[in-house]
Design a protein around this motif. Sequence first.
Motif, PDB file in Angstrom:
ATOM      1  N   PHE B  34     -12.781   7.648   3.044  1.00 67.63           N
ATOM      2  CA  PHE B  34     -11.908   8.010   3.657  1.00 67.63           C
ATOM      3  C   PHE B  34     -11.010   8.527   3.008  1.00 67.63           C
ATOM      4  O   PHE B  34     -10.555   7.653   2.026  1.00 67.63           O
ATOM      5  N   TYR B  36      -6.872   8.846   4.462  1.00 76.23           N
ATOM      6  CA  TYR B  36      -5.916   7.992   5.543  1.00 76.23           C
ATOM      7  C   TYR B  36      -4.303   8.781   5.368  1.00 76.23           C
ATOM      8  O   TYR B  36      -4.002   8.249   4.718  1.00 76.23           O
ATOM      9  N   GLN B  38      -0.226   8.060   6.061  1.00 74.28           N
ATOM     10  CA  GLN B  38       1.009   7.273   6.740  1.00 74.28           C
ATOM     11  C   GLN B  38       2.056   7.759   6.599  1.00 74.28           C
ATOM     12  O   GLN B  38       3.029   8.338   5.605  1.00 74.28           O
ATOM     13  N   GLY B  43       1.410   3.214  11.613  1.00 69.38           N
ATOM     14  CA  GLY B  43       0.413   2.956  11.100  1.00 69.38           C
ATOM     15  C   GLY B  43      -0.295   4.502  10.327  1.00 69.38           C
ATOM     16  O   GLY B  43       0.134   5.853  10.817  1.00 69.38           O
ATOM     17  N   LEU B  44      -1.300   3.985  10.434  1.00 69.97           N
ATOM     18  CA  LEU B  44      -2.011   5.091   9.495  1.00 69.97           C
ATOM     19  C   LEU B  44      -2.621   5.909  10.493  1.00 69.97           C
ATOM     20  O   LEU B  44      -3.615   5.393  11.696  1.00 69.97           O
ATOM     21  N   PHE B  46      -6.449   8.594  10.400  1.00 72.50           N
ATOM     22  CA  PHE B  46      -7.578   9.109   9.667  1.00 72.50           C
ATOM     23  C   PHE B  46      -7.367  10.564   9.221  1.00 72.50           C
ATOM     24  O   PHE B  46      -7.051  11.407  10.402  1.00 72.50           O
ATOM     25  N   LEU B  88       2.376   9.083   2.171  1.00 74.11           N
ATOM     26  CA  LEU B  88       1.787   8.061   1.977  1.00 74.11           C
ATOM     27  C   LEU B  88       0.601   8.496   2.313  1.00 74.11           C
ATOM     28  O   LEU B  88      -0.221   7.607   3.343  1.00 74.11           O
ATOM     29  N   PHE B  90      -3.714   6.709   1.380  1.00 69.48           N
ATOM     30  CA  PHE B  90      -4.512   6.476   0.545  1.00 69.48           C
ATOM     31  C   PHE B  90      -5.944   6.503   1.084  1.00 69.48           C
ATOM     32  O   PHE B  90      -6.703   7.379   1.813  1.00 69.48           O
ATOM     33  N   ARG B  94     -15.551   1.979   1.791  1.00 71.04           N
ATOM     34  CA  ARG B  94     -17.034   0.789   1.354  1.00 71.04           C
ATOM     35  C   ARG B  94     -18.438   1.047   1.078  1.00 71.04           C
ATOM     36  O   ARG B  94     -18.638   2.291   1.074  1.00 71.04           O
ATOM     37  N   LYS B 102     -17.172  -4.819   5.139  1.00 71.88           N
ATOM     38  CA  LYS B 102     -14.950  -4.546   4.179  1.00 71.88           C
ATOM     39  C   LYS B 102     -14.843  -3.169   3.827  1.00 71.88           C
ATOM     40  O   LYS B 102     -15.995  -2.739   3.183  1.00 71.88           O
ATOM     41  N   LEU B 103     -14.053  -2.676   4.107  1.00 71.31           N
ATOM     42  CA  LEU B 103     -13.297  -1.871   3.430  1.00 71.31           C
ATOM     43  C   LEU B 103     -12.313  -1.866   2.704  1.00 71.31           C
ATOM     44  O   LEU B 103     -10.837  -3.062   2.793  1.00 71.31           O
ATOM     45  N   PHE B 105      -8.989  -0.537   0.902  1.00 71.57           N
ATOM     46  CA  PHE B 105      -7.888   0.680   0.043  1.00 71.57           C
ATOM     47  C   PHE B 105      -7.297   0.771  -1.301  1.00 71.57           C
ATOM     48  O   PHE B 105      -7.616   0.001  -2.195  1.00 71.57           O
ATOM     49  N   GLY B 106      -7.115   2.339  -1.672  1.00 72.70           N
ATOM     50  CA  GLY B 106      -6.865   1.901  -2.927  1.00 72.70           C
ATOM     51  C   GLY B 106      -4.988   2.049  -2.736  1.00 72.70           C
ATOM     52  O   GLY B 106      -4.421   1.557  -1.456  1.00 72.70           O
ATOM     53  N   THR B 107      -3.491   1.785  -3.566  1.00 69.49           N
ATOM     54  CA  THR B 107      -2.519   1.838  -4.103  1.00 69.49           C
ATOM     55  C   THR B 107      -1.378   3.000  -3.158  1.00 69.49           C
ATOM     56  O   THR B 107      -0.594   2.675  -2.186  1.00 69.49           O
ATOM     57  N   GLY B 108      -2.029   3.950  -3.050  1.00 71.87           N
ATOM     58  CA  GLY B 108      -1.429   4.558  -1.999  1.00 71.87           C
ATOM     59  C   GLY B 108      -0.666   5.551  -2.811  1.00 71.87           C
ATOM     60  O   GLY B 108      -0.354   5.246  -4.210  1.00 71.87           O
TER      61      GLY B 108
END
Lengths: 114, 115
Positions: B34, B36, B38, B43-44, B46, B88, B90, B94, B102-103, B105-108
């Motif tokens: 995915f 996303y 921000q 909020g984030l 999709f 930003l 991300f 999964r 669980k999902l 995320f990267g650090t952005g």
Amino acid sequence: EAQVTQNPRYLITVTGKKLTVTCSQNMNHEYMSWYRQDPGLGLRQIYYSMNVEVTDKGDVPEGYKVSRKEKRNFPLILESPSPNQTSLYFCASRRTTQGGEKLFFGSGTQLSVL
Amino acid sequence: AQSVAQPEDQVNVAEGNPLTVKCTYSVSGNPYLFWYVQYPNRGLQFLLKYITGDNLVKGSYGFEAEFNKSQTSFHLKKPSALVSDSALYFCAVRDLNFGNEKLTFGTGTRLTIIP
């Protein structure tokens, strides 16, 4: 309007004082989750819930509790907050269809623990 | 264990130029990937996803991403950047192995489009 609602938007508290961040969604989604966002670390999953009364730990569950008594609500509970829990918190719910899945996020809760 | 890496904290692109935001992943099974975005004080949201099929997936706001299994990458691209793309970004993964929900995320990556 389809949305995920978090409250409060901002919260300042002191170490050890129990607090709850509420999360509600009006999309009838089964899956909900909590994340914390910290600079340089991105988003990390705290807890998730597949459905009512079904919850499981994410990657950083220590110091947090959740409950899922109703499908629409998924509160995040900090029984004894500590300064290292100062962070930006996001709740999300997940829509799953034949076309795939996507998360809908709340606007976030900025928590400061003094 | 699943993981995702975004090697660039910051990407600057001139308006009108093509942009790429990099993402690599690691899973033991098949990945569900995915992107996303921000925007400030939000909020984030999709952007797009990949689970199977065509390696080039198209998403919102003119963004697309290319899945490369051999390089375990899922880079985000856009042919012509707009100032409004500044945000930003991300990447998330999964692992579809063993019913994992669980999902990660990267650090952005902070994307800045320069007028």
